[in-house]
Scaffold this motif. Structure first.
Motif, PDB file in Angstrom:
ATOM      1  N   PHE B 135       0.829  -1.210   0.000  1.00 51.45           N
ATOM      2  CA  PHE B 135       0.000   0.000   0.000  1.00 51.45           C
ATOM      3  C   PHE B 135       0.865   1.263   0.000  1.00 51.45           C
ATOM      4  CE2 PHE B 135      -1.923   3.133   2.961  1.00 51.45           C
ATOM      5  CZ  PHE B 135      -2.946   3.563   2.141  1.00 51.45           C
ATOM      6  N   MET B 136       1.992   1.167   0.690  1.00 47.16           N
ATOM      7  CA  MET B 136       2.800   2.367   0.863  1.00 47.16           C
ATOM      8  C   MET B 136       4.269   1.973   0.687  1.00 47.16           C
ATOM      9  SD  MET B 136       2.592   5.604   1.995  1.00 47.16           S
ATOM     10  CE  MET B 136       3.854   6.720   2.525  1.00 47.16           C
ATOM     11  N   PRO B 163       4.693  13.825  -3.057  1.00 47.06           N
ATOM     12  CA  PRO B 163       5.820  14.725  -3.359  1.00 47.06           C
ATOM     13  C   PRO B 163       7.147  14.168  -2.842  1.00 47.06           C
ATOM     14  CG  PRO B 163       3.993  15.933  -2.402  1.00 47.06           C
ATOM     15  CD  PRO B 163       3.661  14.484  -2.259  1.00 47.06           C
ATOM     16  N   ASN B 164       7.094  13.236  -1.867  1.00 49.05           N
ATOM     17  CA  ASN B 164       8.333  12.692  -1.314  1.00 49.05           C
ATOM     18  C   ASN B 164       8.562  11.249  -1.744  1.00 49.05           C
ATOM     19  OD1 ASN B 164       8.895  15.074   0.000  1.00 49.05           O
ATOM     20  ND2 ASN B 164       7.671  14.476   1.775  1.00 49.05           N
ATOM     21  N   ILE B 265      -0.780  10.945  -0.991  1.00 48.07           N
ATOM     22  CA  ILE B 265      -0.373  11.272   0.372  1.00 48.07           C
ATOM     23  C   ILE B 265      -1.399  12.161   1.069  1.00 48.07           C
ATOM     24  CG2 ILE B 265       1.337  12.583   1.697  1.00 48.07           C
ATOM     25  CD1 ILE B 265       2.149   9.734   0.976  1.00 48.07           C
ATOM     26  N   ILE B 268      -4.017  10.102   2.619  1.00 43.39           N
ATOM     27  CA  ILE B 268      -3.587   9.390   3.823  1.00 43.39           C
ATOM     28  C   ILE B 268      -3.535  10.352   5.002  1.00 43.39           C
ATOM     29  CG2 ILE B 268      -1.657   8.172   4.894  1.00 43.39           C
ATOM     30  CD1 ILE B 268      -1.061   6.998   2.190  1.00 43.39           C
ATOM     31  N   GLU B 269      -3.000  11.557   4.750  1.00 45.87           N
ATOM     32  CA  GLU B 269      -2.922  12.532   5.844  1.00 45.87           C
ATOM     33  C   GLU B 269      -4.314  12.891   6.339  1.00 45.87           C
ATOM     34  OE1 GLU B 269       1.315  14.766   4.997  1.00 45.87           O
ATOM     35  OE2 GLU B 269      -0.462  15.473   3.950  1.00 45.87           O
ATOM     36  N   LYS B 271      -6.876  10.973   6.192  1.00 44.94           N
ATOM     37  CA  LYS B 271      -7.373   9.801   6.893  1.00 44.94           C
ATOM     38  C   LYS B 271      -6.846   9.767   8.320  1.00 44.94           C
ATOM     39  CE  LYS B 271      -8.616   5.451   4.739  1.00 44.94           C
ATOM     40  NZ  LYS B 271      -8.132   4.351   3.911  1.00 44.94           N
ATOM     41  N   LEU B 272      -5.551  10.051   8.453  1.00 43.29           N
ATOM     42  CA  LEU B 272      -4.931  10.043   9.788  1.00 43.29           C
ATOM     43  C   LEU B 272      -5.597  11.080  10.678  1.00 43.29           C
ATOM     44  CD1 LEU B 272      -1.154   9.632   8.892  1.00 43.29           C
ATOM     45  CD2 LEU B 272      -2.607   7.994  10.074  1.00 43.29           C
ATOM     46  N   TYR B 275      -8.894   9.851  11.834  1.00 41.72           N
ATOM     47  CA  TYR B 275      -8.773   8.880  12.926  1.00 41.72           C
ATOM     48  C   TYR B 275      -8.591   9.593  14.254  1.00 41.72           C
ATOM     49  CZ  TYR B 275      -8.480   4.835   9.890  1.00 41.72           C
ATOM     50  OH  TYR B 275      -8.771   3.858   9.001  1.00 41.72           O
ATOM     51  N   LYS B 276      -7.679  10.583  14.263  1.00 41.53           N
ATOM     52  CA  LYS B 276      -7.419  11.298  15.516  1.00 41.53           C
ATOM     53  C   LYS B 276      -8.705  11.937  16.036  1.00 41.53           C
ATOM     54  CE  LYS B 276      -2.653  12.296  14.439  1.00 41.53           C
ATOM     55  NZ  LYS B 276      -1.770  13.330  13.951  1.00 41.53           N
ATOM     56  N   ARG B 278     -11.716  10.989  15.383  1.00 40.86           N
ATOM     57  CA  ARG B 278     -12.638   9.940  15.829  1.00 40.86           C
ATOM     58  C   ARG B 278     -12.288   9.491  17.243  1.00 40.86           C
ATOM     59  NH1 ARG B 278     -13.027   5.462  11.217  1.00 40.86           N
ATOM     60  NH2 ARG B 278     -14.395   4.411  12.688  1.00 40.86           N
ATOM     61  N   TYR B 279     -10.982   9.341  17.508  1.00 44.79           N
ATOM     62  CA  TYR B 279     -10.552   8.927  18.846  1.00 44.79           C
ATOM     63  C   TYR B 279     -11.002   9.952  19.881  1.00 44.79           C
ATOM     64  CZ  TYR B 279      -7.406   5.850  16.256  1.00 44.79           C
ATOM     65  OH  TYR B 279      -6.890   4.936  15.408  1.00 44.79           O
ATOM     66  N   LYS B 280     -10.730  11.223  19.565  1.00 42.56           N
ATOM     67  CA  LYS B 280     -11.063  12.287  20.525  1.00 42.56           C
ATOM     68  C   LYS B 280     -12.562  12.309  20.799  1.00 42.56           C
ATOM     69  CE  LYS B 280      -7.234  15.282  19.453  1.00 42.56           C
ATOM     70  NZ  LYS B 280      -6.823  16.292  18.484  1.00 42.56           N
ATOM     71  N   ALA B 282     -14.731   9.935  20.404  1.00 35.35           N
ATOM     72  CA  ALA B 282     -15.175   8.731  21.113  1.00 35.35           C
ATOM     73  C   ALA B 282     -14.872   8.856  22.598  1.00 35.35           C
ATOM     74  CB  ALA B 282     -14.494   7.506  20.524  1.00 35.35           C
TER      75      ALA B 282
END
Lengths: 74, 395
Positions: B135-136, B163-164, B265, B268-269, B271-272, B275-276, B278-280, B282
């Motif tokens: 995937f990456m 870009p990287n 990218i 993905i960023e 998405k990350l 997630y953060k 969603r955690y907060k 929850a």
């Protein structure tokens, strides 16, 4: 992080989100999961941030491959 | 020496006759590349046949063109069967073609189908053997020519998405003799030295002959043997090579291969970040829920008025004690009544009552005497009255 690749980590992040959202964990368990998720996502971010753009060409020189910067002709 | 003057027509007729006398020119096979192809509305075909250094005009009349199993076009390599003759009007010699076939093409097609069937039977195309494309990937190895649009397209698409990105180009020839061997070697080198996480094998569009290295058995087997996953992007979307079938993933074009190998990218960023959040959320929800439960607990009577419950219990206790007291009293009363009744009964049976009516109990030496014969003269007896005792003597 080394034992888990990026894709597996992303899957784990999804799992943690689902578990937390279900809400049937105790507060302490929730906190542990929360911290784990935050740590993993931070690591993913770091991997992305620490990646460096590299376009190289492998050239055979004296029987060995040498990696050099590559710029495609326009 | 005198020259005979001839007309142009006569000259051309003469030349034509010379051509026609020649057996070799009358029945000839010529190979070359078609250019300036024109399919005239009359049905005849006019074109030029050429190689690197020379060219010759050709014509194929309608009667023959109908028998062709393909449509000739510029750039096509063909073999022509025909006659070389002169077109007197224009004074040019040309090939009068009677038959034409694509050079090599029939053979290549047959070879392609044969190899494809063979490898498919052997299981080289099996889905079960296909490796997952990471995937990456940290590093993407590209096997293609270091010149031309293909590598440029791949770099452009890949860097746009990430870009990287890290791309390693291992240049290989992508057509011509020896290309297949070089491609095999490159695949092996990438594997031996683990130079990348995923390999893209790419080439731009071309004729079946141009793409031929990617239909070679050695290339197919090298791809199959590769431990590193391989994306094949050979030719245009409509071109299918053996490499495409045996590789782990087939991309329709080199650009598409870059898209398949490099994740976006930004996504993905994003998405990350999601997630953060969603955690907060929850966790906040959990805290809210716990707080709510706490509030509910604190609102309960136990905490609001703890004495009330105690007082209630006191009251119950009091009632209980009172009840108990009452029960004991009433039992006591019952027993007393019962006792009085019994005493009365006892009283009725008592000899004392009889004594009050004038009877006495006679005892001699402590024994009750109920017969006069048991006594003799002079015995001292004891008489018990209702109110006391007296001694007496029998006379």
């Amino acid at each position: 992080m080394e034992e888990m690749n990026f894709e597996e980590t992303m899957e784990k992040l999804e799992q943690i989100a689902n578990t937390l959202e279900k809400g049937d964990l105790s507060l302490e368990e929730s906190l542990v999961k929360f911290e784990e998720g935050m740590k993993l996502s931070k690591k993913c971010n770091e991997i992305l941030e620490n990646a460096e753009k590299k376009i190289t060409i492998l050239l055979s020189k004296e029987g060995e491959l040498k990696e050099e910067e590559f710029k495609p002709e326009e | 020496m005198e020259y005979n003057v001839v007309t142009v027509s006569k000259l051309n007729t003469y030349i034509k006759e010379k051509f026609e006398e020649d057996e070799f020119l009358n029945n000839i096979l010529v190979k070359g590349e078609i250019s300036n192809f024109k399919h005239h509305y009359t049905g005849h075909m006019y074109f030029t046949l050429k190689d690197e250094n020379s060219l010759i005009k050709c014509v194929m009349f309608k009667g023959y063109t109908d028998k062709l199993n393909f449509i000739p076009k510029d750039g096509m390599k063909v073999i022509i069967l025909g006659t070389v003759s002169v077109f007197e009007r224009d004074g040019v010699y040309q090939i009068y073609a009677k038959g034409m076939k694509q050079e090599g093409i029939g053979d290549l097609h047959a070879k392609y189908e044969e190899l494809k069937a063979k490898l498919e039977k052997e299981g080289l195309f099996s889905e079960a053997h296909k490796k997952k494309i990471p995937f990456m990937p940290k590093c993407i190895g590209v096997l293609t020519s270091n010149t031309g649009a293909v590598i440029r397209d791949i770099i452009n698409v890949a860097t746009r998405r990430n870009p990287n990105v890290y791309i390693k180009l291992l240049p290989v020839p992508v057509q011509g003799a020896g290309a297949a061997e070089k491609i095999v070697k490159a695949i092996e080198t990438m594997n031996e030295q683990k130079l990348a996480d995923v390999i893209i094998i790419a080439r731009g569009g071309g004729s079946l002959e141009d793409l031929w290295p990617f239909n070679e058995e050695i290339v197919a087997r090298a791809i199959y043997a590769s431990k590193l996953p391989i994306i094949s992007a050979v030719g245009h979307e409509t071109d299918f090579t053996i490499s495409d079938f045996v590789s782990d993933l087939r991309a329709p074009t080199p650009s598409a291969a870059a898209e398949l190998a490099v994740p976006r990218i930004e996504e993905i960023e994003q998405k990350l970040l999601t997630y953060k959040n969603r955690y907060k959320n929850a966790l906040l929800k959990k805290l809210e829920l716990i707080n709510l439960r706490y509030q509910k607990c604190m609102a309960s009577k136990v905490f609001k008025d703890p004495m009330q419950r105690i007082n209630e219990q006191y009251m119950i206790l009091d009632k209980f004690v009172k009840n108990l007291e009452y029960k004991i009293q009433s039992k006591l009363k019952d027993e007393r009544t019962k006792m009085i009744k019994k005493v009365a009964k006892l009283d009725a049976l008592s000899p004392l009552k009889t004594l009050t009516r004038g009877y006495t109990v006679t005892q001699y030496k402590g024994k009750v005497i109920n017969s006069s014969k048991t006594l003799k003269l002079g015995d001292e007896i004891e008489l018990t009255f209702s109110d006391g005792k007296n001694n007496a003597k029998i006379m």
